[in-house]
Every structure is written in C-alpha cells, then in structure tokens.
Design a protein around this motif. Structure first.
Motif, short mmCIF file in Angstrom:
data_model
loop_
_atom_site.label_atom_id
_atom_site.label_comp_id
_atom_site.label_asym_id
_atom_site.label_seq_id
_atom_site.Cartn_x
_atom_site.Cartn_y
_atom_site.Cartn_z
N THR A 116 -19.82 -10.38 -75.64
CA THR A 116 -21.10 -10.30 -76.35
C THR A 116 -21.16 -8.96 -77.08
OG1 THR A 116 -22.15 -11.65 -74.66
CG2 THR A 116 -23.59 -10.39 -76.12
N PHE A 117 -21.48 -9.02 -78.37
CA PHE A 117 -21.57 -7.83 -79.20
C PHE A 117 -22.97 -7.73 -79.79
CE2 PHE A 117 -17.16 -9.28 -79.40
CZ PHE A 117 -16.50 -8.16 -78.96
N ASP A 118 -23.30 -6.56 -80.22
CA ASP A 118 -24.60 -6.33 -80.84
C ASP A 118 -24.71 -7.14 -82.13
OD1 ASP A 118 -27.04 -5.42 -81.58
OD2 ASP A 118 -26.44 -3.34 -81.91
N ASP A 119 -25.82 -7.85 -82.28
CA ASP A 119 -25.98 -8.70 -83.46
C ASP A 119 -26.04 -7.91 -84.75
OD1 ASP A 119 -26.02 -10.87 -81.81
OD2 ASP A 119 -28.21 -11.00 -81.69
N VAL A 120 -26.49 -6.67 -84.68
CA VAL A 120 -26.63 -5.87 -85.90
C VAL A 120 -25.26 -5.58 -86.51
CG1 VAL A 120 -27.46 -3.67 -86.82
CG2 VAL A 120 -28.76 -4.87 -85.03
N ILE A 121 -24.27 -5.32 -85.67
CA ILE A 121 -22.95 -4.98 -86.20
C ILE A 121 -22.01 -6.18 -86.26
CG2 ILE A 121 -23.12 -2.60 -85.44
CD1 ILE A 121 -21.47 -3.29 -83.01
N SER A 122 -22.37 -7.28 -85.63
CA SER A 122 -21.48 -8.46 -85.63
C SER A 122 -22.00 -9.61 -86.47
CB SER A 122 -21.26 -8.94 -84.19
OG SER A 122 -22.48 -9.35 -83.61
N GLN A 123 -23.17 -9.47 -87.10
CA GLN A 123 -23.74 -10.59 -87.83
C GLN A 123 -22.90 -10.98 -89.05
OE1 GLN A 123 -27.64 -9.46 -89.17
NE2 GLN A 123 -26.95 -7.60 -90.21
N ASP A 124 -22.26 -10.00 -89.68
CA ASP A 124 -21.43 -10.34 -90.84
C ASP A 124 -20.22 -11.17 -90.45
OD1 ASP A 124 -23.16 -8.93 -92.46
OD2 ASP A 124 -22.04 -7.06 -92.30
N ILE A 125 -19.61 -10.86 -89.31
CA ILE A 125 -18.48 -11.66 -88.86
C ILE A 125 -18.94 -13.03 -88.40
CG2 ILE A 125 -16.67 -11.80 -87.09
CD1 ILE A 125 -16.33 -8.84 -87.24
N LEU A 126 -20.08 -13.09 -87.73
CA LEU A 126 -20.59 -14.38 -87.29
C LEU A 126 -20.93 -15.27 -88.48
CD1 LEU A 126 -22.91 -13.29 -84.33
CD2 LEU A 126 -20.67 -14.40 -84.20
N ALA A 127 -21.35 -14.66 -89.58
CA ALA A 127 -21.64 -15.44 -90.78
C ALA A 127 -20.39 -16.09 -91.34
CB ALA A 127 -22.30 -14.57 -91.84
N ARG A 128 -19.23 -15.45 -91.13
CA ARG A 128 -17.97 -16.04 -91.58
C ARG A 128 -17.42 -17.04 -90.58
NH1 ARG A 128 -14.07 -11.21 -93.48
NH2 ARG A 128 -12.67 -13.01 -93.64
N LEU A 129 -17.82 -16.94 -89.33
CA LEU A 129 -17.30 -17.84 -88.30
C LEU A 129 -18.16 -19.08 -88.11
CD1 LEU A 129 -16.21 -15.33 -85.51
CD2 LEU A 129 -14.72 -16.66 -86.98
N ARG A 130 -19.46 -18.93 -88.23
CA ARG A 130 -20.38 -20.03 -87.92
C ARG A 130 -21.17 -20.41 -89.16
NH1 ARG A 130 -22.79 -17.05 -82.50
NH2 ARG A 130 -20.80 -16.90 -81.37
N PRO A 131 -20.97 -21.62 -89.69
CA PRO A 131 -21.75 -22.04 -90.86
C PRO A 131 -23.20 -22.27 -90.47
CG PRO A 131 -20.41 -23.85 -90.05
CD PRO A 131 -20.00 -22.66 -89.26
N HIS A 132 -24.11 -21.89 -91.39
CA HIS A 132 -25.53 -22.01 -91.13
C HIS A 132 -26.19 -23.13 -91.93
CE1 HIS A 132 -25.63 -18.25 -88.85
NE2 HIS A 132 -24.83 -17.75 -89.77
N ASN A 133 -25.42 -23.85 -92.75
CA ASN A 133 -26.03 -24.94 -93.52
C ASN A 133 -26.22 -26.17 -92.64
OD1 ASN A 133 -23.35 -25.40 -93.21
ND2 ASN A 133 -22.99 -26.17 -95.28
N SER A 134 -27.14 -26.99 -93.02
CA SER A 134 -27.47 -28.19 -92.24
C SER A 134 -26.61 -29.39 -92.60
CB SER A 134 -28.96 -28.54 -92.44
OG SER A 134 -29.24 -28.76 -93.81
N ASN A 135 -25.90 -29.34 -93.71
CA ASN A 135 -25.08 -30.48 -94.13
C ASN A 135 -23.85 -30.61 -93.24
OD1 ASN A 135 -26.86 -30.94 -96.22
ND2 ASN A 135 -25.68 -29.71 -97.69
N SER A 136 -23.54 -31.82 -92.86
CA SER A 136 -22.35 -32.07 -92.05
C SER A 136 -21.14 -32.22 -92.96
CB SER A 136 -22.54 -33.34 -91.21
OG SER A 136 -22.72 -34.47 -92.05
N SER A 137 -19.96 -32.24 -92.33
CA SER A 137 -18.74 -32.39 -93.12
C SER A 137 -18.66 -33.77 -93.77
CB SER A 137 -17.52 -32.17 -92.21
OG SER A 137 -17.51 -33.12 -91.16
#
Length: 552
Positions: free
Chosen positions: A289-310
């Motif tokens: 577990t990492f601090d969200d402030v410093i890890s949010q940019d990496i999480l944005a590249r790892l976890r898609p936030h859009n609602s559309n499915s593949s």
C-alpha cells in the motif's frame, strides 16, 4: 638430441653406495639418467642388495617400461611452464600425461606444501565501493532454507571516522554483501533501521554490526541502501532500468524508506513499461500500500477509470472498420480486431462474449447499404452486359465489394462466437436481393454469392446449427444463384476456398429432407451437364443421396 636438457653426473663415495644425479640423454650407452620409471632404492634396501653398487650402477628396482608413444615430462611442451610449480604439484602426478604412472607405495616423496593463504582483505569501502563476499557452502545452504529475513544487531569496537555501522546482508542464494555505512544517514532515512540500531548519543562510541539473513533480492536491497546516500536518485534509477526500480521500490516499502519510495514512484511513472514491468507493478500494488498522493499517476496507468467495457469498445471498432473507405487500412484493422477477439489471444481477458445486439445492428446496416447499391446497379444498367456507371468517388463494383467483405467478416466473427444462427436466417430472408440478383450484371451479382458461400461453408462444417425450415429457405433462395455464379467465384475467389465450398455445399444440402434434396440435385445435374467445370462438383453428395434414396 643436442637440444635436450643436460646435467652432470657425480659419484660420491662412502658406504659403497653410489648416488648418481640425472644426466642428459645422448647418443651413448652410459648409465640412463634418473627418471620417474627408474628410481634408486632407499639406503636400507641398497645396503642389503647383493649388487647394490654394481649391475645397474647403483639403481634400485625397475618399474615396468613405458609405452614408446608416451612422451616424458621433460619432453612435453608444458614442462617449462610447470617447472615453477614444483612446490604446488605432486611430482608423482606429472610423470606421464599419456597414462597413469604407478606410485611408489613406500611414500618416499614428501607431500606437497600447502598453498599460502591470501592476506586478509581490508575493511569495505563506503557505499559507493560495496563488494560481494563469498560465503561457505554450509552457510549458503542454511540461508536458502530461510523463509523470512532474520535480523541480528551486534556491538563492535570503536570505529574511527563517520563509517560507524557495518551492514551484512545474506541472500537466500548464499551470496552476501558487506557495507560500511554512516549510521546517522541510514537511521534518518529508514524507520526500520532507526528502530533496530539507533545512533549513539554524542555521535561517537562503539560501532554496530547489523546482519540481515534470508534476503529475497540482494541487488534490490543494496540499491535501496544506495538511494539513501545518492544526491541524485533519479540518475541512479535511470541507470538501473524500470525492472530494478520496481524491485527497489518493494524494498524501500519494506524498510519504510519514504524518500526512496517517492523517488522510485516518480521515476517509474515517467518512463515506458514493458508487459512484464506492468505485471510486476500490478502484483506489487496488490501486496503493498502506497500513499495515494504519490501513486495516483501510476494507478491511472494501471487501472482504467472509464465505464465502457472491452466488448462495447470492440463493437465501436468494428463499426468504424465497416464504415471505412480505405481498403488497405480496413484489412489491417480487421486483422488487428481478429487477433484481439481470438480465443487464444493474450488480450482476451473476459469470456462473456461480445454484445450480440450491437453486432447485429451493424449487420443490418451493411445489409441495407448493400440493397441500396444493388438498386443503384439495376437502375444504371440497361441490360446485364452493360458497363456499370460510376457515381461518386469510387466505382459501384468497388463499393459493392466493400460491403460484401464487411458482411463476410462479420459472419466470421459471429461464427467464432457461436452466435451466427440469426445471420443465416437474415440472409435466407433477403427476397429483395434474390430478385435483384437476376437483374444485375454478373460482375456485380457474384458478390452476393460470396456471402452465400460463407454461409454454406459454415453450415456444412456444423459451426451453425439452424432449424430445418431455415436451411430449406436458404437453399431455396440462394442455391440457384450459386450455380450461376460459381464460374465467377472460381476466376475471382478473393480468398475464398472453392474446394471447401464444393465439399460443404454438398454436406449442407444433405441435411435437407430427401424430397427437397431430389429437387436440388436434379437442378444441379442439369447445370453440371451443360456447364461442366463452371458448376460446383457435387458428385459425391449426389451419390450419397442416391444411396439413401434408392439402395436398400
């Protein structure tokens, strides 16, 4: 023989026993020089021998002769190189490189002198000059058994200078790293080491030795410690690469090195990742577990936030491809989507399938476009042999071929996902296209038979399970058109397997009732008798029907 090594022989009196030194070989019959195969007896044996000083010139017992082909040590090319190792190599082991020479059991040759021990190594340099220290095999075996790192802190003597802490890391593979460090920097950087070995009051006093056993990744642990003393951590991480930075990030998290965690996350976020790096990051973020402030940019590249499915996105891509006017780009994009939808593809993550309703909406759109194009074709021709009038930017034939390719590609997607039964029924009920097929030019109408060919092949292979009335309606509407256009399909297959079409057309026809089979085979027989190779070869299917119908 003139280049052979020479030595002088000298006899010494006393006791009647003769001692002869080795002399050089020469073209004479003088006494043979001393060799490993011919040695003097010990003094006791020489005195008791009746011919001690004569006969053989004072020589003892003679060993069995050597093979003529075996060279002696003095004549070997390595003699000069090995001559300086007399104290390190047993002389009995270099008698003859070609065979095993017998060893005198009396032990007259003294054992070789032990090798000199290397001088003790000086203390390890600061963190910039750390070195790997080998460990004895028992310690390596014990370290490999360890499941979790084991920590030990020991007090040592006074240390001069700022390097007042000795860190000894032992990996599970048996390798070790010994570092002399400044405890103030180490403890101020890592809360883990600060709790284990707090700095002494007043900045002086005796040093400490920290031993960490069972380290999983020794190189990553060392890199994490190096980050504590590195003024420019981004430069150090850039020289290591993404994979090692991820390993160092895990170690920094385990030893509570906050500045190292931030440096690693900052570097990892700004560089490209490979697929292996991405999987390592996902695994690491699932365990740590990492601090969200410093890890949010990496999480944005790892976890898609859009609602559309593949599946929804795939349908949008398919719709874009079917509306494309560039034939080359359309084929490339079709290959790309086919690889994404393949059941063996590494990109296929969800087995729920595509959105069936959205796919069939695209099919209906392509069908309507094809109907409008054939209406345009029948209006623009006075008779069947007249050339097609070109409207717009592309010829009518090319536009019809484009929609045909789209429908065949959609049929393949539906068949691969086991949802093609509705397409067969949709194609069987195209009465308007069946009527316009008779009025259109052969160079345009045969495109419709290409779609029928794909349906017949899927039906004959058993990939589509349709009801009997749907199969009867399909053959009733499109079988005659296939007989008319088969010659065009042979000359312009455009990727169609004509032999597979003939085989599966007969198989599909045999799934109909025998009465309807007879009507269709009679129609085929008349076409085949008049056109020959311009008609599909259904002889094998005809023989099966005849046997089922008349042979008892």
């Amino acid at each position: 023989m003139a280049d052979a090594p020479r030595s002088r022989g000298r006899r010494s009196g006393g006791g009647g026993a003769a001692r002869v030194r080795a002399r050089g070989w020469c073209c004479s019959f003088a006494g043979a020089p001393q060799s490993p195969d011919l040695r003097p007896l010990p003094p006791a044996a020489a005195a008791s021998s009746p011919g001690g000083a004569r006969g053989n010139g004072g020589w003892g017992k003679k060993l069995p002769p050597k093979s003529p082909s075996a060279p002696s040590f003095l004549g070997s090319p390595n003699s000069s190189r090995l001559a300086g190792l007399g104290g390190l190599i047993d002389p009995r082991r270099i008698l003859s490189p070609g065979r095993v020479s017998p060893i005198d059991p009396d032990g007259s040759v003294p054992p070789p002198a032990p090798l000199p021990l290397p001088p003790p190594s000086p203390l390890a340099a600061p963190v910039e000059t750390m070195e790997l220290v080998p460990v004895d095999p028992p310690a390596a075996a014990a370290a490999s058994v360890a499941v979790a790192p084991v920590l030990a802190v020991r007090e040592e003597g006074d240390c001069s200078g700022g390097l007042d802490l000795s860190l000894f890391l032992r990996g599970r593979d048996g390798r070790c790293v010994h570092m002399e460090l400044d405890s103030a920097v180490l403890c101020s950087s890592s809360a883990f080491f600060s709790a284990m070995a707090p700095p002494a009051a007043g900045g002086g006093g005796g040093g400490k030795r920290i031993e960490v056993d069972g380290v999983e990744n020794l190189e990553a642990f060392r890199a994490a410690v190096e980050l504590m003393y590195e003024p420019d951590p981004m430069r150090l991480l850039a020289g290591s690469g993404v994979s090692r930075a991820i390993d160092a990030l895990e170690v920094c998290s385990s030893i509570m090195f906050d500045r190292g965690i931030k440096s690693c996350l900052t570097y990892i976020e700004v560089v490209p990742w490979s697929e292996n790096d991405e999987e390592k990051l996902k695994s690491l973020f699932a365990r740590c577990t990492f601090d969200d402030v410093i890890s949010q940019d990496i999480l944005a590249r790892l976890r898609p936030h859009n609602s559309n499915s593949s599946e929804d996105l795939t349908v949008q891509l398919i719709q874009s491809i079917t509306s494309s006017t560039n034939s080359g780009a359309r084929k490339d994009m079709q290959s790309l989507v086919n690889s994404l939808l393949s059941k063996s593809s590494v990109y296929q993550k969800d087995l729920s399938g595509l959105n069936k309703d959205s796919l069939y909406q695209i099919c209906y759109f392509c069908m309507e476009s094809l109907v409008h194009l054939f209406e345009e074709a029948t209006e623009s021709t006075d008779h069947a042999d007249q050339a097609v009038v070109v409207r717009g930017t592309k010829p009518l034939v090319e536009r019809v071929s484009c929609q045909t390719e789209n429908l065949n590609w959609l049929l393949d997607i539906l068949v691969n996902n086991d949802i093609a039964e509705e397409f067969v029924e949709l194609w069987a009920k195209q009465d308007w296209l069946i009527r316009m097929h008779e009025q259109a030019s052969p160079m345009v109408r045969y495109e419709l038979s290409r779609i029928s060919a794909g349906v017949f092949i899927a039906l004959g292979k058993g990939k589509v399970q349709c009801r009997g009335n749907v199969r009867s309606l399909l053959f009733h509407g499109w079988f005659s058109s296939m007989l008319l256009d088969f010659g065009w399909l042979q000359r312009c297959p455009k990727g169609l397997d004509v032999r597979s079409l003939e085989e599966n057309l007969g198989r599909g026809l045999l799934t109909l009732p025998l009465r309807q089979q007879q009507c269709l085979f009679e129609e085929w027989f008349q076409f085949y008798a008049s056109r020959g190779a311009e008609c599909p070869n259904l002889i094998r299917a005809f023989q099966v029907w005849w046997r089922r119908s008349f042979v008892r």
